[in-house]
Design an enzyme around this catalytic site. Sequence first.
Site, PDB file in Angstrom:
ATOM      1  N   THR A 205       0.821  -1.203   0.000  1.00 45.02           N
ATOM      2  CA  THR A 205       0.000   0.000   0.000  1.00 45.02           C
ATOM      3  C   THR A 205       0.851   1.247   0.000  1.00 45.02           C
ATOM      4  O   THR A 205       1.869   1.300   0.692  1.00 45.02           O
ATOM      5  CB  THR A 205      -0.811   0.003   1.316  1.00 45.02           C
ATOM      6  OG1 THR A 205      -1.612  -1.159   1.327  1.00 45.02           O
ATOM      7  CG2 THR A 205      -1.665   1.234   1.463  1.00 45.02           C
ATOM      8  N   ARG A 233     -12.621  -9.486  -0.764  1.00 45.23           N
ATOM      9  CA  ARG A 233     -11.913  -9.061   0.458  1.00 45.23           C
ATOM     10  C   ARG A 233     -11.556  -7.566   0.366  1.00 45.23           C
ATOM     11  O   ARG A 233     -11.071  -7.079  -0.639  1.00 45.23           O
ATOM     12  CB  ARG A 233     -10.640  -9.890   0.622  1.00 45.23           C
ATOM     13  CG  ARG A 233      -9.829  -9.562   1.877  1.00 45.23           C
ATOM     14  CD  ARG A 233      -8.711  -8.574   1.616  1.00 45.23           C
ATOM     15  NE  ARG A 233      -7.847  -8.398   2.788  1.00 45.23           N
ATOM     16  CZ  ARG A 233      -6.929  -7.449   2.875  1.00 45.23           C
ATOM     17  NH1 ARG A 233      -6.731  -6.603   1.904  1.00 45.23           N
ATOM     18  NH2 ARG A 233      -6.194  -7.351   3.960  1.00 45.23           N
TER      19      ARG A 233
HETATM   20  N1  ASP Z   1      -3.020  -2.799   4.251  1.00 48.75           N
HETATM   21  C1  ASP Z   1      -3.237  -3.403   2.981  1.00 48.75           C
HETATM   22  C2  ASP Z   1      -4.427  -4.325   3.075  1.00 48.75           C
HETATM   23  O1  ASP Z   1      -4.530  -5.089   4.017  1.00 48.75           O
HETATM   24  C3  ASP Z   1      -2.090  -4.185   2.433  1.00 48.75           C
HETATM   25  C4  ASP Z   1      -0.700  -3.683   2.712  1.00 48.75           C
HETATM   26  O2  ASP Z   1      -0.478  -2.572   3.129  1.00 48.75           O
HETATM   27  O3  ASP Z   1       0.228  -4.451   2.515  1.00 48.75           O
HETATM   28  O4  ASP Z   1      -5.208  -4.346   2.163  1.00 48.75           O
END
Ligand code: ASP
Length: 344
Positions: A205, A233
């Site tokens: 992210t 999801r």
């Molecule tokens: N936080 C993000 C999610 O769970 C993924 C990530 O930051 O790696 O969708």
Amino acid sequence: MINRRKFIMTSVFSSAAVAVNKNFFAKPAVIGVKNKPIVISTWDTGLEANKAAWKILSAGGRALDAVESGVMVTEASQNCCVGLGANPDRDGFVTLDASIMDENFNCGSVAFLERIKHPISVARRVMEKTPHVMLVGIGAQEFAVAEGFPLEPQKLSPEAQKAYNEWLKKSEYKPPPINIENTGNQGHGPFAPTRYDDGTWNHDTIGMVAMDAHGNLSGSCTTSGAGFKMRGRVGDSPIIGAGLYVDNEVGACTSTGQGEDVIRVAGSHSVVECMRQGLSPEEACKKIIERIVKIKGEKAKEIQVAFLALSNTGEVGAFAIHKGFSYALRDNGNEKMVNAKSFD
Ligand code: ASP
């Protein structure tokens, strides 16, 4: 259909909207923050994103515009975990989540959005053009198209196709460990991390928070979520208070890592609340990381979560469960990557 929806939204909500003075909740920015403007963002992809944000900030522009333009760079790049080039869900579709929030508690988000290149800009339109905070799935896509966003082809990037083919060999649905270290175990861990040809790793992210020259804060967060996730999801990134929160009177926070564990502690909002109680951004991030570790017990070893925060006095701080989380910082004097402290 869209027109009918527009009509209903306008007639039901517009009278309520005009009755509220937009600046009623706005708090004055802190005067005398020497290092402003400031922009921080997660992972090393943040360096390029910060550059785009800095163009706006250094010209006296609004933090909101900066955090939108900044993360658009990552959304448009080939990336395992942000934008349409990212790894798909386990059914082979890329689904995107994003959120944005300004200095006046205005916020917007989209989740489970497909075939749109810049979910962050759709999130901003949700914030600015609807009476709602969040649109998901086909409804979010229809709204985006009605707003003039092109519908991109339903096609995986060559990198994502390769990763998906690899994953299909076992089709193993194992929720993470994700992005634990800068050594190849990130990019959603067993869900096929992506490595650039130059040997650097592609991260997850992008969350960005910024303070503009007027001292106002805004934040953005955009992701494809966990690679090879269950269809439908949604992680923390589009959930206001989980992946992102901004209170101009206190500070702003964003997160990366295992979204489910950020959601259960209302992560970014909790960090901002700790800052309101007087903790520094780093102390506040640490406090909520400790809370997650306590909840998870032994299982904390298997997940990564990191928070990144900025106070309204211009102080920056971050904290992660495991080492390996870094963030990009640009302010009036610095442009650098910083390694965050961690629980272990
Ligand atoms: N936080 C993000 C999610 O769970 C993924 C990530 O930051 O790696 O969708």
